[in-house]
Design a protein around this motif. Structure first.
Motif: not given
Length: 297
Positions: A25, A74, A167, A170
């Protein structure tokens, strides 16, 4: 980028998938600064005959690239988390993982404050949003600390679960950012901006009413098109002075306003509908109707 580089070394040592997701990220966030920097550089160029409005739209295109970069991060983070969930691996060097989480949190918060400060100074909604994005990233780094605590307490499956949580976070950022970017691409403007421009324009002495108003962003600069009605007895010179007064007052209140197109109408014939004869207007509407009917058939 410095934060991500420090974290990737600890990921290699520990094997933590939650930290890996956070690191991916951060790499994605660092890469988003590249197209934005290119866009700001191009936006400084003077308008040309081909691009008479300048190159501010490049910033919106950079926003699209940023959305896809964040989406890619992601996907990678989600894939690694799901893989590790079904194929668990031992996590080592928990103290280093904790340090990496703290580094991620502090690094992202510093970047967030800097981006939001500059974004507010130049009127860039994209940069302000990117600052809030970095702040959320700091919270995901704190999630890594929770994962490390779970492993220390004897629950190793918390690590891939935290990776999945990051995830999802994101993906939420992708959704929020894409709404902002594509709204700008479609010339969308915050309704309160329209209201403020109208109130300020109508407060100028000599303006009877603002009949038509269009506002749009070109990059992080605002452009307004205004139809203002005045007393029909005024001279052309007096109408011109009122238009200049509107422009100056708008610039005082909107420092990110790059240009205004102000059309002064007499009160007896105000609005764009009066700029075209009724017969011609009916003809245009008739043609538009025929085109729509032919297209639907």
């Amino acid at each position: 980028m410095v934060t991500a580089l420090l974290q990737i070394f600890i990921v290699y040592m520990s094997g933590s998938v939650a930290l890996l997701a956070d690191t991916i990220h951060n790499f994605g966030d660092a890469s988003t600064a590249i197209p934005l920097a290119i866009a700001f550089s191009l936006a400084r160029r003077k308008p040309s005959k081909r691009f008479s409005y300048g190159y501010g739209r490049v910033e919106d295109l950079a926003g699209v690239i940023i959305v896809f970069l964040i989406l890619f991060s992601a996907i990678v983070a989600g894939y690694e988390s799901v893989t590790r969930f079904f194929s668990p691996q031992p996590i080592e060097h928990l103290q280093a993982v904790v340090v990496a989480g703290i580094i991620g949190c502090v690094g992202n918060e510093l970047v967030a404050q800097f981006r939001m400060k500059v974004g507010k100074e130049i009127g860039s909604a994209a940069l302000i949003a990117d600052g809030y994005h970095a702040r959320v990233d700091g919270f995901t780094s704190l999630a890594v600390l929770i994962g490390a605590a779970g492993i220390w307490l004897g629950y190793p499956m918390i690590d891939p679960l935290i990776g999945m949580l990051i995830t999802v976070t994101i993906l939420k950022i992708v959704f929020d950012t894409s709404k902002l970017v594509f709204t700008r691409l479609l010339d969308g403007v915050e309704p309160e901006v329209i209201d403020n421009v109208k109130i300020i324009a109508e407060s100028v002495e000599g303006v009877c009413e603002v009949t038509d108003l269009r506002v749009r962003w070109i990059g992080h600069q605002l452009h307004a098109e205004i139809n203002a009605s005045v007393e029909p007895s005024l001279s052309v010179e007096e109408g011109h002075e009122i238009a200049n007064a509107i422009r100056e007052k708008l610039l005082e209140n909107f420092f990110y306003l790059s240009g205004t197109t102000i059309h002064v109408d007499p009160l007896t014939a105000s609005g764009e509908s009066c700029h075209c004869g009724h017969k011609n207007l009916e003809k245009i509407r008739g043609k538009q109707k025929n085109i729509l009917v032919a297209y639907s058939q």
